[in-house]
Design an enzyme around this catalytic site. Structure first.
Site, PDB file in Angstrom:
ATOM      1  N   LYS A 171      -0.224  -3.915  -1.691  1.00 32.44           N
ATOM      2  CA  LYS A 171      -1.150  -3.527  -2.756  1.00 32.44           C
ATOM      3  C   LYS A 171      -0.953  -2.054  -3.129  1.00 32.44           C
ATOM      4  CE  LYS A 171      -4.456  -3.841  -5.780  1.00 32.44           C
ATOM      5  NZ  LYS A 171      -5.855  -4.225  -5.617  1.00 32.44           N
ATOM      6  N   LYS A 239      -9.079   5.746  -6.765  1.00 37.39           N
ATOM      7  CA  LYS A 239      -9.329   5.481  -5.339  1.00 37.39           C
ATOM      8  C   LYS A 239      -8.092   4.846  -4.697  1.00 37.39           C
ATOM      9  CE  LYS A 239     -10.334   1.695  -3.962  1.00 37.39           C
ATOM     10  NZ  LYS A 239     -10.420   0.376  -3.309  1.00 37.39           N
TER      11      LYS A 239
END
Lengths: 299, 299
Positions: A171, A239
């Site tokens: 990811k 983030k």
């Protein structure tokens, strides 16, 4: 058929939980705010009042939360999953968090006989709704085999990347590429317009060649129509880039381009665009260049 | 059927000229070095000994040269195209050069009644050979209509982007995106390997999602097999990024991410990798991280 627990019913989590429910699994849900719990309950889900309760009533427990500390708290904190967990369960985290935290949680859960999968997803709100998510899985094969029917209810491309944490590494890799494409798109659209060339024609010219990407396939129409609403929120992209850079520092990998890209997303947040789509990073380039992308007439 | 002139028989030019010839156009070729001229002549092309001679014998004159000064010299210099040009001709430049130079050449050629198209291409050596190039066209519609049959012999996606120079702006935009993807790929592969995760599995996991791009579809297999040969040479990618940044400065567009990416390609040249494929930019990230990408067994 096993009972699924789902904790964290945000934009992504709510759609995923609904697809698991539609596939016929009994499901127990929990969320901090009640509105989405009520929606799921009216669809046929059962409600639990703490992560511990979800764990005690489920065979497979999913979480889908904003960041590493949130997942740590829901798993390890008071009334957390670990308190309600029992041997033979599988814990699956759909959140995007640090690989190191995913590995640490897996170790702690294994102390109670619970296997863990890190299983972050890509594909946005549309992919979650249409059950076409890309799912990147880290953890033991035995656990993946158990969870596979639920994954198949929520996604299309399911890849077992490696051991615990490997899904989160994939990811992170995904977010390196997505951020690069979003910012490149912003730069090229602003450059085209300022040289007097129609940005839409430029996209049409290049989207079938070596520059081809999902970003150019999907996002320019939104920007040309003036739509900068999420989709995937900029502060979540920022983030995720912080996760990438923290992980890269931990493993000794300088990432000069991603570092620059993270700075541009940081600027986007400071400029008041945190809640916009990640493609709205073009707003930072617009500010630097002193122009606004023209909004085309609706077609 | 008109006679086509083709000047500049490098990797790209030779394949393009051959495809035009195969489509049945009489063709007159010229190149500084003789080897590729001889190849084309043995295929049925005629030979000319200067750009002026090509111009005097052709209806449509193509150029395919490394950089802006090369095209300026071949068009405006002694024995150049302008000397041999005649009214009603069309000049087509397949090179990647500065939009401002393309516009300047168009103005100068129009003084002799010659229309000009900037028509840079994308798709690499394979696209040139298979006649599947993406062609980005700037210039008058009347000229594009005349040249279209030749374009259809060499490419698949032909887009009229706008007026003179607009094709080069689209190519600059293309190179912004391509460089961003190449460097992101390098960073994510090195990060994956250094965290102990199989980079090939990471690519498999992410290539179908939001990170999807031509670069991830095509290039990782080459890198995993240890092949860093071009393809598209790194010094040409670096040159194209310099065109992007020069143009951006001229029009007042700060491009922070592309500026960083250009610096990494500059580093690649200094590190002795100028002749490698543009995907071999991973070599810069490898150096920074102190590792080498593992070469997988041939499958």
């Amino acid at each position: 058929m096993y009972t699924v627990g789902y904790i964290g019913l945000g934009i992504m989590g709510k759609s995923i939980a609904r697809n698991i429910l539609k596939a016929g699994f009994p499901i127990v849900v929990h969320n901090r705010s009640r509105a989405s719990v009520n929606e799921l309950v009216s669809d046929g889900a059962a409600e639990a009042f703490s992560p511990a309760e979800v764990a005690s009533r489920s065979d497979i427990i999913f979480t889908n939360l904003p960041d590493s500390p949130d997942v740590e708290k829901v798993v390890l904190g008071p009334d957390g999953i670990l308190e309600g967990a029992h041997e033979g369960q599988v814990f699956v985290d759909n959140s995007t968090i640090k690989p190191a935290v995913a590995r640490d949680l897996a170790v702690k859960l294994s102390g109670k006989g619970v296997e863990a999968l890190d299983a972050p997803v890509s594909g946005g709100d549309i992919g979650a709704r249409d059950a076409t998510l890309t799912i990147m899985v880290g953890g033991p094969t035995s656990a993946l085999e158990k969870v596979m029917p639920a994954f198949e209810a929520m996604g299309k491309t399911i890849t077992h990347v490696g051991e615990s944490g490997a899904g989160q590494v994939a990811k992170a890799a995904n977010q390196i590429m997505v951020a690069a494409q979003m910012i490149a798109m912003g730069e090229l659209l602003v450059l085209a317009q300022k040289t007097g060339v129609d940005p839409a024609k430029v996209v049409e010219a290049i989207k079938g060649g070596a520059a081809q990407c999902w970003t150019l396939d999907v996002k320019p129409q939104r920007l040309f129509s003036g739509n900068r609403q999420p989709g995937f929120k900029a502060y979540m992209q920022a983030k995720d880039l912080n996760i990438v850079l923290d992980t890269a520092r931990e493993y000794g990998v300088p990432l000069p381009a991603t570092a620059e890209n993270a700075q541009l997303y940081n600027a986007m947040l400071q400029m008041g665009m945190a809640e916009l789509d990640n493609s709205a990073i073009i707003g930072v380039i617009e500010s630097l260049a002193g122009i606004k992308l023209k909004i085309a007439k609706q077609i």
